[in-house]
Design a protein around this motif. Structure first.
Motif, PDB file in Angstrom:
ATOM      1  N   CYS A  30      15.257  29.488  20.779  1.00 53.34           N
ATOM      2  CA  CYS A  30      17.086  30.481  21.265  1.00 53.34           C
ATOM      3  C   CYS A  30      17.298  29.859  19.551  1.00 53.34           C
ATOM      4  N   SER A  31      17.550  27.849  19.468  1.00 53.37           N
ATOM      5  CA  SER A  31      17.998  27.923  18.113  1.00 53.37           C
ATOM      6  C   SER A  31      17.299  28.788  17.016  1.00 53.37           C
ATOM      7  N   MET A  32      15.684  29.756  16.800  1.00 49.00           N
ATOM      8  CA  MET A  32      15.126  30.052  15.578  1.00 49.00           C
ATOM      9  C   MET A  32      16.176  31.680  15.876  1.00 49.00           C
ATOM     10  N   LYS A  34      18.875  32.201  17.156  1.00 46.08           N
ATOM     11  CA  LYS A  34      20.428  32.092  16.171  1.00 46.08           C
ATOM     12  C   LYS A  34      20.344  31.957  14.563  1.00 46.08           C
ATOM     13  N   ARG A  35      19.088  31.241  13.962  1.00 47.53           N
ATOM     14  CA  ARG A  35      19.317  30.990  13.167  1.00 47.53           C
ATOM     15  C   ARG A  35      18.601  32.536  12.294  1.00 47.53           C
ATOM     16  N   SER A  36      18.066  33.460  12.978  1.00 44.44           N
ATOM     17  CA  SER A  36      17.713  34.870  12.562  1.00 44.44           C
ATOM     18  C   SER A  36      18.792  35.902  13.356  1.00 44.44           C
ATOM     19  N   ASP A  37      20.139  34.807  13.659  1.00 43.06           N
ATOM     20  CA  ASP A  37      20.819  36.359  13.771  1.00 43.06           C
ATOM     21  C   ASP A  37      20.754  37.384  14.935  1.00 43.06           C
ATOM     22  N   PRO A  41      11.969  36.025  14.921  1.00 40.75           N
ATOM     23  CA  PRO A  41      11.115  35.955  13.902  1.00 40.75           C
ATOM     24  C   PRO A  41       9.852  36.530  13.918  1.00 40.75           C
ATOM     25  N   GLN A 118      19.525  28.871  26.599  1.00 31.97           N
ATOM     26  CA  GLN A 118      19.851  27.674  26.258  1.00 31.97           C
ATOM     27  C   GLN A 118      19.950  26.697  26.566  1.00 31.97           C
TER      28      GLN A 118
END
Length: 141
Positions: A30-32, A34-37, A41, A118
């Motif tokens: 989920c963090s990944m 979020k970082r990639s909108d 990834p 998350q």
């Protein structure tokens, strides 16, 4: 010569510990996202995490019937099954609102679904820790 297992190394302990690892992988996934909108990834860790997340549903279903789980420990595979099934339904409904893309490359995971996953990862990890610690807690069996 036979190697003996420690008394605490049971199928339940292994399953609950690996469930906690899956919870951490969901959090990372989920963090990944979020970082990639919300775009998927292309990293190997994301692919592994997604595979493990999906496969754990089937492992949990089997564990529910194949492992002699303590009453509190039954909550772990049950919670994972509920999360997965409702996640499929919720994710599909969210995607239908924006329109289902033609290819996975065009897929954008909705922010609400990322938050759902998350949040589950956090609660699921806490549940796993509670089950692992339960033999030492003053709770009724």
């Amino acid at each position: 010569m036979q190697i003996s297992n420690p008394d605490w190394l049971t199928p339940q302990f292994v399953y609950i510990t690996l469930s906690a690892v899956v919870a951490v992988l969901i959090w990372i996934e989920c963090s990944m996202l979020k970082r990639s909108d919300g775009k998927l990834p292309k990293s190997a860790l994301f692919k592994f995490s997604s595979f493990a997340d999906t496969a754990w549903f089937f492992v949990s279903t089997i564990a529910l019937y194949a492992i002699d789980l303590a009453p509190l420990a039954v909550a772990v595979p049950a919670a994972y099954g509920i999360y997965t099934v409702f996640g499929w339904i919720y994710g599909t409904r969210l995607l239908k609102r924006k329109g289902i893309p033609d290819s996975p490359a065009d897929l954008v995971v909705p922010v609400k679904y990322i938050a759902y996953s998350q949040s589950f990862a956090l609660i699921f990890f806490a549940l796993c820790l509670l089950v692992l610690a339960s033999p030492w807690l003053p709770i009724a069996s």
